[in-house]
Design an enzyme around this catalytic site. Structure first.
Site, PDB file in Angstrom:
ATOM      1  N   THR A  69       0.997  -1.096  -0.010  1.00 55.40           N
ATOM      2  CA  THR A  69       0.169   0.247   0.088  1.00 55.40           C
ATOM      3  C   THR A  69       0.823   1.553   0.074  1.00 55.40           C
ATOM      4  OG1 THR A  69      -2.252   1.016   0.990  1.00 55.40           O
ATOM      5  CG2 THR A  69      -0.355   0.057   2.012  1.00 55.40           C
ATOM      6  N   LYS A  73       4.284   1.555  -3.706  1.00 53.52           N
ATOM      7  CA  LYS A  73       3.301   1.434  -4.908  1.00 53.52           C
ATOM      8  C   LYS A  73       4.410   1.738  -5.850  1.00 53.52           C
ATOM      9  CE  LYS A  73      -1.412   0.696  -3.980  1.00 53.52           C
ATOM     10  NZ  LYS A  73      -2.435   0.737  -3.963  1.00 53.52           N
ATOM     11  N   ASP A 109      -4.604  -4.136  -8.976  1.00 57.11           N
ATOM     12  CA  ASP A 109      -5.789  -2.641  -8.440  1.00 57.11           C
ATOM     13  C   ASP A 109      -6.590  -2.157  -9.562  1.00 57.11           C
ATOM     14  OD1 ASP A 109      -5.079  -1.899  -6.413  1.00 57.11           O
ATOM     15  OD2 ASP A 109      -3.897  -0.454  -6.765  1.00 57.11           O
ATOM     16  N   GLY A 132      -9.928  13.484  -9.171  1.00 55.52           N
ATOM     17  CA  GLY A 132      -8.100  13.040  -7.308  1.00 55.52           C
ATOM     18  C   GLY A 132      -7.426  12.207  -8.861  1.00 55.52           C
ATOM     19  N   TYR A 221     -13.480   3.121   1.634  1.00 61.11           N
ATOM     20  CA  TYR A 221     -14.355   1.832   2.061  1.00 61.11           C
ATOM     21  C   TYR A 221     -14.375   2.191   3.652  1.00 61.11           C
ATOM     22  CZ  TYR A 221     -10.214  -0.153   3.913  1.00 61.11           C
ATOM     23  OH  TYR A 221      -9.256  -0.829   4.294  1.00 61.11           O
TER      24      TYR A 221
END
Length: 280
Positions: A69, A73, A109, A132, A221
């Site tokens: 994460t 990356k 992803d 974004g 989430y």
């Protein structure tokens, strides 16, 4: 008669900073349990960007794979011996898998986004607006290209800071029109809005998005629902949260790390939803 030799523990983990909140251990452990992989373990390891190289150097042969994460990356691309074409295109890897003693970098992803949208009936949008411009936007662009789009819109606070995600869009063949976030109400004549904004950063756009015709994919989430998600759902349109993306990218990681294709999606989904409910 001599007993069978004990099996070596096979190790995997999620790395990042911060990482304590990660749902990945719950998802991967649920998969191992359902698959009968009793010799597999999965943990969470706090690791800053400058700590990834020494961490990898210290791993023995028992390590099969790592989930990555932020902020790891992009640096993972430089540390892997091999990098998938998709990870190169997106500009980031969220997965490291050991193959023949070498680390292979990949990106799941994009698979997670495509699978999440498709299972919700949003697998063929004709137009999309992404909110974004960070690393998740780059994966969203790749996913939209896989779903058939040739062009999308992007709204960001500072177009200059979206250079990396725009470069990723170009590499996957997606043309992008860029605007600033204050122009979002003018950009909502689309089938799908993809919010990659963190936390409550998208709250200000709840009313205009809800008043549009667009469905919503919000990568957050927890906590859930966001104000944006609640507004769009309240208007009667389809909303996909970040958990289905997280679930499906983890499903793909389990396949890459274990070699198993019979990954128990239902068991992983149930475990993740139970944990999110516990945290709420």
């Amino acid at each position: 008669m001599a007993g069978a030799a004990p099996r070596m523990t096979v190790r995997a983990a999620v790395l990042g900073s911060p990482v304590a909140h990660s749902l990945s251990p719950v998802l991967h452990r649920a998969a191992y349990a359902a698959l009968g992989l009793d010799d597999w373990t999965y943990t969470a390891v706090e690791c800053a960007e400058d700590g990834l190289a020494p961490f990898l150097a210290g791993l023995d042969a028992s390590w099969a794979g790592l989930s990555l994460t932020m902020p790891l990356k992009r640096v993972a691309l430089d540390l892997a011996a091999e990098v998938s074409e998709l990870a190169v295109a997106v500009g980031g890897a969220n997965t490291l898998v050991r193959r023949d003693g070498r680390w292979h970098a990949d990106n799941t992803d994009v698979h997670g986004i495509v699978a999440a949208l498709t299972e919700a009936g949003l697998g063929a949008p004709a137009s999309a607006l992404v909110l974004g411009g960070g690393a998740t936007a780059a994966s969203a662009f790749a996913a939209l290209a896989r779903l058939g789009l040739a062009k999308a819109r992007l709204a960001v606070r500072s177009p200059e800071r979206a250079a990396a995600s725009l470069a990723a869009a170009e590499r996957v063949g997606l043309a992008v029109d860029v605007a600033t976030l204050d122009r979002v109400p003018e950009l909502l004549d689309v089938d799908l809005v993809v919010s990659t904004l963190p936390g409550r950063a998208a709250d200000a756009f709840a009313a205009p998005v809800a008043a549009s015709r667009a469905a919503l994919f919000d990568v957050v989430y927890a906590p859930w629902p966001t104000a944006l998600a609640a507004a769009v759902a309240g208007a009667g349109r389809t909303v996909v949260g970040g958990f289905p993306m997280l679930l499906h990218q983890a499903v793909r990681q389990v396949t890459l790390m274990t070699g198993r294709t019979d990954v128990p999606v239902a068991a992983m989904r149930a475990a993740g939803e139970t944990e999110l409910a516990r945290r709420a």
